[in-house]
Design a protein around this motif. Structure first.
Motif, PDB file in Angstrom:
ATOM      1  N   ALA A   1      -5.287   2.294  -9.065  1.00 57.98           N
ATOM      2  CA  ALA A   1      -5.884   3.208  -7.824  1.00 57.98           C
ATOM      3  C   ALA A   1      -6.255   2.449  -6.711  1.00 57.98           C
ATOM      4  N   ILE A   2      -6.397   0.982  -7.068  1.00 61.15           N
ATOM      5  CA  ILE A   2      -6.600   0.097  -5.829  1.00 61.15           C
ATOM      6  C   ILE A   2      -5.309   0.169  -5.011  1.00 61.15           C
ATOM      7  N   GLY A   3      -4.130  -0.052  -5.784  1.00 58.03           N
ATOM      8  CA  GLY A   3      -2.697  -0.125  -5.194  1.00 58.03           C
ATOM      9  C   GLY A   3      -2.575   0.893  -4.403  1.00 58.03           C
ATOM     10  N   ALA A   4      -2.889   2.358  -4.958  1.00 63.84           N
ATOM     11  CA  ALA A   4      -2.506   3.492  -4.262  1.00 63.84           C
ATOM     12  C   ALA A   4      -3.500   3.466  -2.883  1.00 63.84           C
ATOM     13  N   ALA A   5      -4.583   3.029  -3.139  1.00 62.44           N
ATOM     14  CA  ALA A   5      -5.629   3.167  -1.770  1.00 62.44           C
ATOM     15  C   ALA A   5      -4.995   2.172  -0.723  1.00 62.44           C
ATOM     16  N   PHE A   6      -4.330   1.128  -1.271  1.00 69.89           N
ATOM     17  CA  PHE A   6      -3.564   0.188  -0.192  1.00 69.89           C
ATOM     18  C   PHE A   6      -2.388   0.653   0.491  1.00 69.89           C
ATOM     19  N   GLY A   7      -1.680   1.258  -0.519  1.00 65.40           N
ATOM     20  CA  GLY A   7      -0.474   1.937   0.223  1.00 65.40           C
ATOM     21  C   GLY A   7      -0.673   3.213   1.077  1.00 65.40           C
ATOM     22  N   VAL A   8      -1.717   3.816   0.867  1.00 65.99           N
ATOM     23  CA  VAL A   8      -1.952   5.000   1.881  1.00 65.99           C
ATOM     24  C   VAL A   8      -2.720   4.217   3.135  1.00 65.99           C
ATOM     25  N   ALA A   9      -3.466   3.224   3.128  1.00 66.13           N
ATOM     26  CA  ALA A   9      -4.058   2.444   4.207  1.00 66.13           C
ATOM     27  C   ALA A   9      -2.904   1.791   4.837  1.00 66.13           C
ATOM     28  N   GLY A  10      -2.192   1.257   4.296  1.00 60.97           N
ATOM     29  CA  GLY A  10      -1.006   0.444   4.735  1.00 60.97           C
ATOM     30  C   GLY A  10       0.012   1.187   5.471  1.00 60.97           C
ATOM     31  N   LEU A  11       0.321   2.258   4.895  1.00 60.75           N
ATOM     32  CA  LEU A  11       1.243   3.253   5.440  1.00 60.75           C
ATOM     33  C   LEU A  11       0.830   4.027   6.930  1.00 60.75           C
TER      34      LEU A  11
ATOM     35  N   CYS B   1       6.137  -8.261   5.625  1.00 60.53           N
ATOM     36  CA  CYS B   1       5.894  -9.404   4.494  1.00 60.53           C
ATOM     37  C   CYS B   1       6.441  -8.421   3.095  1.00 60.53           C
ATOM     38  N   ALA B   2       5.732  -9.095   1.975  1.00 58.36           N
ATOM     39  CA  ALA B   2       6.181  -8.316   0.690  1.00 58.36           C
ATOM     40  C   ALA B   2       5.207  -6.867   0.610  1.00 58.36           C
ATOM     41  N   SER B   3       4.071  -6.837   0.762  1.00 60.55           N
ATOM     42  CA  SER B   3       3.235  -5.768   0.763  1.00 60.55           C
ATOM     43  C   SER B   3       3.844  -4.670   1.603  1.00 60.55           C
ATOM     44  N   ARG B   4       4.133  -4.939   2.970  1.00 61.16           N
ATOM     45  CA  ARG B   4       4.736  -4.184   3.887  1.00 61.16           C
ATOM     46  C   ARG B   4       5.945  -3.446   3.471  1.00 61.16           C
ATOM     47  N   ALA B   5       6.784  -4.264   2.802  1.00 62.83           N
ATOM     48  CA  ALA B   5       8.043  -3.851   2.432  1.00 62.83           C
ATOM     49  C   ALA B   5       7.944  -2.824   1.184  1.00 62.83           C
ATOM     50  N   LEU B   6       6.911  -3.115   0.361  1.00 61.79           N
ATOM     51  CA  LEU B   6       6.630  -2.118  -0.688  1.00 61.79           C
ATOM     52  C   LEU B   6       6.202  -0.810  -0.065  1.00 61.79           C
ATOM     53  N   VAL B   7       5.225  -0.801   0.838  1.00 64.29           N
ATOM     54  CA  VAL B   7       4.663   0.453   1.544  1.00 64.29           C
ATOM     55  C   VAL B   7       5.987   1.180   2.075  1.00 64.29           C
ATOM     56  N   LEU B   8       6.963   0.488   2.879  1.00 65.14           N
ATOM     57  CA  LEU B   8       7.958   1.326   3.501  1.00 65.14           C
ATOM     58  C   LEU B   8       8.805   1.707   2.515  1.00 65.14           C
ATOM     59  N   LEU B   9       9.178   1.130   1.371  1.00 65.47           N
ATOM     60  CA  LEU B   9       9.854   1.678   0.376  1.00 65.47           C
ATOM     61  C   LEU B   9       9.518   3.100   0.008  1.00 65.47           C
ATOM     62  N   GLY B  10       7.833   3.092  -0.152  1.00 69.31           N
ATOM     63  CA  GLY B  10       7.397   4.515  -0.508  1.00 69.31           C
ATOM     64  C   GLY B  10       7.727   5.758   0.528  1.00 69.31           C
ATOM     65  N   LYS B  11       7.983   5.330   1.799  1.00 76.06           N
ATOM     66  CA  LYS B  11       8.402   6.431   2.698  1.00 76.06           C
ATOM     67  C   LYS B  11       9.791   6.645   2.847  1.00 76.06           C
TER      68      LYS B  11
ATOM     69  N   THR C   1       3.431   9.200  -1.649  1.00 74.25           N
ATOM     70  CA  THR C   1       2.484  10.510  -1.793  1.00 74.25           C
ATOM     71  C   THR C   1       2.134  10.772  -0.216  1.00 74.25           C
ATOM     72  N   THR C   2       1.628   9.661   0.364  1.00 75.51           N
ATOM     73  CA  THR C   2       1.218   9.790   1.845  1.00 75.51           C
ATOM     74  C   THR C   2       2.184  10.130   2.685  1.00 75.51           C
ATOM     75  N   ALA C   3       3.400   9.614   2.521  1.00 73.33           N
ATOM     76  CA  ALA C   3       4.612   9.925   3.459  1.00 73.33           C
ATOM     77  C   ALA C   3       5.077  11.460   3.355  1.00 73.33           C
ATOM     78  N   LEU C   4       4.972  11.902   2.047  1.00 74.79           N
ATOM     79  CA  LEU C   4       5.318  13.143   1.795  1.00 74.79           C
ATOM     80  C   LEU C   4       4.647  14.164   2.215  1.00 74.79           C
ATOM     81  N   LEU C   5       3.253  13.842   2.201  1.00 76.70           N
ATOM     82  CA  LEU C   5       2.163  14.736   2.751  1.00 76.70           C
ATOM     83  C   LEU C   5       2.061  15.065   4.129  1.00 76.70           C
ATOM     84  N   THR C   6       2.472  13.811   4.939  1.00 82.23           N
ATOM     85  CA  THR C   6       2.219  13.858   6.205  1.00 82.23           C
ATOM     86  C   THR C   6       3.593  13.946   7.070  1.00 82.23           C
ATOM     87  N   GLY C   7       4.714  14.188   6.232  1.00 79.59           N
ATOM     88  CA  GLY C   7       5.851  14.555   6.860  1.00 79.59           C
ATOM     89  C   GLY C   7       6.639  13.249   7.524  1.00 79.59           C
ATOM     90  N   ARG C   8       6.231  12.001   6.848  1.00 82.66           N
ATOM     91  CA  ARG C   8       6.801  10.818   7.330  1.00 82.66           C
ATOM     92  C   ARG C   8       8.076  10.287   6.438  1.00 82.66           C
TER      93      ARG C   8
END
Length: 351
Positions: free
Chosen positions: A13-23, A102-112, A269-276
Motif C-alpha cells: 500500500a505504501i508503494g502504491a501510494a508512492f507510485g500514484v504521487a510520483g507519477l 533516479c531509481a524510484s523515478r525509473a520504477l514509476v515511469l515503467l508503470g506508465k 493504475t494511475t497511468a491507465l485511469l488518467t490516460g497517461r
C-alpha cells in the motif's frame, strides 16, 4: 492476519501510494536539481524539501516516543566508511543524470509504459546484486574494512547532546533546525506556494517515509521473527525483487519487494485511469548507452552508499544520521557534475 502478512500488505500500500504521487507530481531529486540549476524552476526541488522536512519531523517523533527503534537501522550503525559512502553517492548522482532519473523515478515511469525504464530498473537490480553479493562484493567489503571508523557520535542529535544539551532537547533542537530550514527554503518561493500539487506530493511522500518506519519497526516488531526497521529505498529492494522473481520458491516476500511491486502497481493504475499510459522506447543507440551506463552506476553506487536519492536522501536523513549526510553530499555532487556535463544531451531525451 499474521504480522508478516500485515507488513507485506502495508508495504504494498505504501508503494502504491508512492507510485500514484510520483507519477502525478514528477517527484524526483534529479529533475528537481536540474530544473533548479538550469531552468530557475525550483518547484520539484522544494517539493523534495517538504518531503524531507515531514519525514524528519515524523520519524524523530515516533523515535522519541519509543514507537520505533531507529537506532538499530542500517543508517545509525556504530561503524561506517565515509569514503565508500561518498564514492557510492557520487556514482549514484552521476548515474541518475545519465539515465535521466533516479531509481524510484525509473520504477514509476515503467508503470506508465516507459520501456527505457525497464532496462534501467533491470540493470540497477543486477548491478546492485553484483556489488552487494557478487563479483564486486569482495572489493567493496575490503575497502569498507580498510576505511571504516567508529566515531563516538553518528547522528546530529547525538552531537548536540555531546555539546551539553539533554537527549530530548537535542533531538527537538535538531528537528526544529533541520525541518524549519527546509520548510523555509520551500515556501520562500512564490511559484511553489502556488503549486498545491507539488506541496501535497511533498507532504504525502514525507508521510510515507514515516509509514514505512511504522510498518517495519512497529507492526513488524516481533521478537521471534524480527523484521529490520527501515523505510522507503529502491536500490537494494530492486535487487531483492529481481532475486525473488528468479528464486521465489526458496524465498519469502520482504518489505522491499512488496514496496517495489506496489510502486509499479500504483503508477500503472494511475497511468491507465488518467490516460497517461503510453509505450516509449529509446530514440537512438547513444541514448540507450547513456541509460545503460547510468543504471549500472546507480546500482553499484547505491549499494556502496547504502541507499539512493530516496533511501538515503529521505529515509536516511530522516534519522539525522551523519553517514546519510555524507551519502547525500555525494549524490548531489555527482548530480552537479553530470548536469554540468550532460544536461544539454539529457534534455534531448526528457521523459
Amino acid at each position: 492476519m499474521q504480522m508478516p502478512e500485515l507488513v507485506i500488505v502495508l508495504s504494498f500500500a505504501i508503494g502504491a501510494a508512492f507510485g500514484v504521487a510520483g507519477l502525478l507530481s514528477g517527484f524526483c531529486l534529479m529533475s528537481g536539481l536540474r530544473d533548479y540549476w538550469t531552468k530557475d524552476d525550483g518547484r520539484k526541488l522544494r517539493s523534495y524539501a517538504v518531503a524531507l522536512a515531514v519525514a524528519i519531523a515524523g520519524t524523530q517523533l515516533i523515535a522519541g516516543l519509543g514507537t520505533v527503534d531507529i537506532g538499530k537501522s542500517l543508517y545509525l550503525q556504530p561503524s561506517f566508511s565515509a569514503p565508500l559512502i561518498f564514492l557510492g553517492g557520487l556514482m549514484f548522482g552521476l548515474g541518475m543524470v545519465l539515465a535521466n532519473g533516479c531509481a524510484s523515478r525509473a520504477l514509476v515511469l515503467l508503470g506508465k509504459g516507459n520501456l527505457r525504464s525497464l532496462l534501467v530498473v533491470g540493470l540497477i537490480a543486477v548491478a546492485a546484486q553484483i556489488t552487494l553479493k557478487g563479483l564486486f562484493a569482495p572489493a567493496r567489503l575490503a575497502f569498507l574494512q580498510w576505511t571504516q571508523v567508529s566515531p563516538p557520535h553518528v547522528s546530529v542529535p547525538s552531537l548536540l547532546g555531546a555539546a551539553g544539551l539533554g537527549e530530548a532537547v537535542a533531538q527537538i533542537a535538531a528537528v526544529l533546525i533541520a525541518s524549519g530550514a527546509l520548510l523555509a527554503f520551500a515556501f520562500s518561493d512564490r511559484s511553489f506556494r502556488r503549486a498545491p500539487g507539488q506541496i501535497a506530493a511533498g507532504v504525502v511522500i514525507g508521510l510515507l517515509v514515516v509509514a514505512g518506519w511504522l510498518t517495519t519497526g512497529y507492526f513488524g516488531a516481533d521478537d521471534f521473527n524480527p523484521i529490520p526497521a527501515t523505510s522507503l529505498s529502491f536500490v537494494a529492494p530492486l535487487a531483492d525483487t529481481l532475486q525473488y522473481v528468479m528464486f521465489s520458491t526458496g524465498l519469502t516476500l520482504s518489505f522491499g519487494v512488496a514496496l517495489a511491486v506496489g510502486v509499479l502497481a500504483g503508477s500503472a493504475t494511475t497511468a491507465l485511469l488518467t490516460g497517461r499510459f503510453a509505450l516509449e522506447g529509446f530514440t537512438s543507440a547513444p541514448h540507450m548507452l547513456r541509460s545503460t551506463v547510468g543504471a549500472v552506476l546507480m546500482g553499484s553506487g547505491g549499494a556502496m552508499a547504502y541507499g539512493c536519492s530516496v533511501g538515503q536522501g529521505l529515509t536516511g536523513l530522516s534519522t539525522l544520521a551523519l553517514p546519510s549526510f555524507i551519502a547525500v553530499a555525494g549524490i548531489v555532487g555527482g548530480a552537479a557534475l553530470g548536469i554540468r556535463r550532460f544536461a544539454p544531451v539529457a534534455a534531448l531525451a526528457t521523459r
